[in-house]
Design a protein around this motif. Structure first.
Motif, PDB file in Angstrom:
ATOM      1  N   ALA A  15      -2.886  -1.780   0.708  1.00  0.00           N
ATOM      2  CA  ALA A  15      -1.479  -1.873   1.087  1.00  0.00           C
ATOM      3  C   ALA A  15      -0.697  -0.835   0.289  1.00  0.00           C
ATOM      4  N   VAL A  16       0.046  -0.002   1.006  1.00  0.00           N
ATOM      5  CA  VAL A  16       0.813   1.080   0.385  1.00  0.00           C
ATOM      6  C   VAL A  16       2.293   0.778   0.564  1.00  0.00           C
ATOM      7  N   LYS A  17       3.046   0.812  -0.540  1.00  0.00           N
ATOM      8  CA  LYS A  17       4.482   0.528  -0.481  1.00  0.00           C
ATOM      9  C   LYS A  17       5.263   1.672  -1.118  1.00  0.00           C
ATOM     10  N   GLY A  18       6.417   1.958  -0.544  1.00  0.00           N
ATOM     11  CA  GLY A  18       7.298   2.976  -1.118  1.00  0.00           C
ATOM     12  C   GLY A  18       7.363   4.234  -0.270  1.00  0.00           C
ATOM     13  N   ARG A  19       7.290   5.364  -0.959  1.00  0.00           N
ATOM     14  CA  ARG A  19       7.391   6.680  -0.320  1.00  0.00           C
ATOM     15  C   ARG A  19       6.150   7.496  -0.635  1.00  0.00           C
ATOM     16  N   MET A  20       5.626   8.180   0.380  1.00  0.00           N
ATOM     17  CA  MET A  20       4.486   9.058   0.172  1.00  0.00           C
ATOM     18  C   MET A  20       4.961  10.493   0.416  1.00  0.00           C
ATOM     19  N   ASP A  21       5.251  11.167  -0.701  1.00  0.00           N
ATOM     20  CA  ASP A  21       5.771  12.525  -0.619  1.00  0.00           C
ATOM     21  C   ASP A  21       5.002  13.419  -1.580  1.00  0.00           C
ATOM     22  N   VAL A  22       5.511  14.597  -1.834  1.00  0.00           N
ATOM     23  CA  VAL A  22       4.801  15.566  -2.668  1.00  0.00           C
ATOM     24  C   VAL A  22       4.558  15.042  -4.085  1.00  0.00           C
ATOM     25  N   THR A  23       5.441  14.201  -4.571  1.00  0.00           N
ATOM     26  CA  THR A  23       5.293  13.650  -5.913  1.00  0.00           C
ATOM     27  C   THR A  23       4.291  12.501  -5.962  1.00  0.00           C
ATOM     28  N   SER A  24       4.333  11.636  -4.955  1.00  0.00           N
ATOM     29  CA  SER A  24       3.516  10.421  -5.001  1.00  0.00           C
ATOM     30  C   SER A  24       2.185  10.508  -4.260  1.00  0.00           C
ATOM     31  N   SER A  25       2.027  11.435  -3.344  1.00  0.00           N
ATOM     32  CA  SER A  25       0.793  11.478  -2.554  1.00  0.00           C
ATOM     33  C   SER A  25      -0.465  11.717  -3.396  1.00  0.00           C
ATOM     34  N   PRO A  26      -0.405  12.478  -4.497  1.00  0.00           N
ATOM     35  CA  PRO A  26      -1.605  12.585  -5.336  1.00  0.00           C
ATOM     36  C   PRO A  26      -2.043  11.234  -5.911  1.00  0.00           C
TER      37      PRO A  26
END
Length: 110
Positions: A15-26
């Protein structure tokens, strides 16, 4: 971004919560790699708690999917809604990964 990994049979529901962007995707890639290193080959990414996804997030999903496929497994996506669903559809990921409405459907339970 937060993750909750739950083993279900031979699959892992992440389960993935929040934002998946350049900062968090790694962080997503690292979390998935941790499970791969433990021998997990089949994953279901429950994106129902994901509020936003960027091209960097899509790239991370693609990288994880390729790693799982190379290990003899695979990645399914479920719980897409709103902007996340639109981005995944427009990007063509619906033709790359199995997409299901619910975790149960992704696991083949209904």
């Amino acid at each position: 971004m937060e993750f909750i990994g739950t083993p279900v049979g031979d699959s892992l529901v992440l389960a993935v919560k929040g934002r998946m962007d350049v900062t968090s995707s790694p962080k997503f890639e690292k979390e998935c790699q941790t499970w791969l290193d433990k021998g997990q080959k089949r994953m279901v990414a429950d994106l129902s708690g994901l509020e936003y996804i960027s091209s960097a997030g899509l790239r991370s999903i693609l990288v994880v999917g390729k790693r799982l496929k190379a290990s003899g497994g695979g990645l399914s996506l479920c719980g897409l809604k709103g902007m996340v669903q639109e981005v995944v559809t427009v990007s063509g990921f619906a033709t790359i990964f199995p997409i299901h409405d619910t975790v149960d459907k992704a696991l083949g339970k209904s």
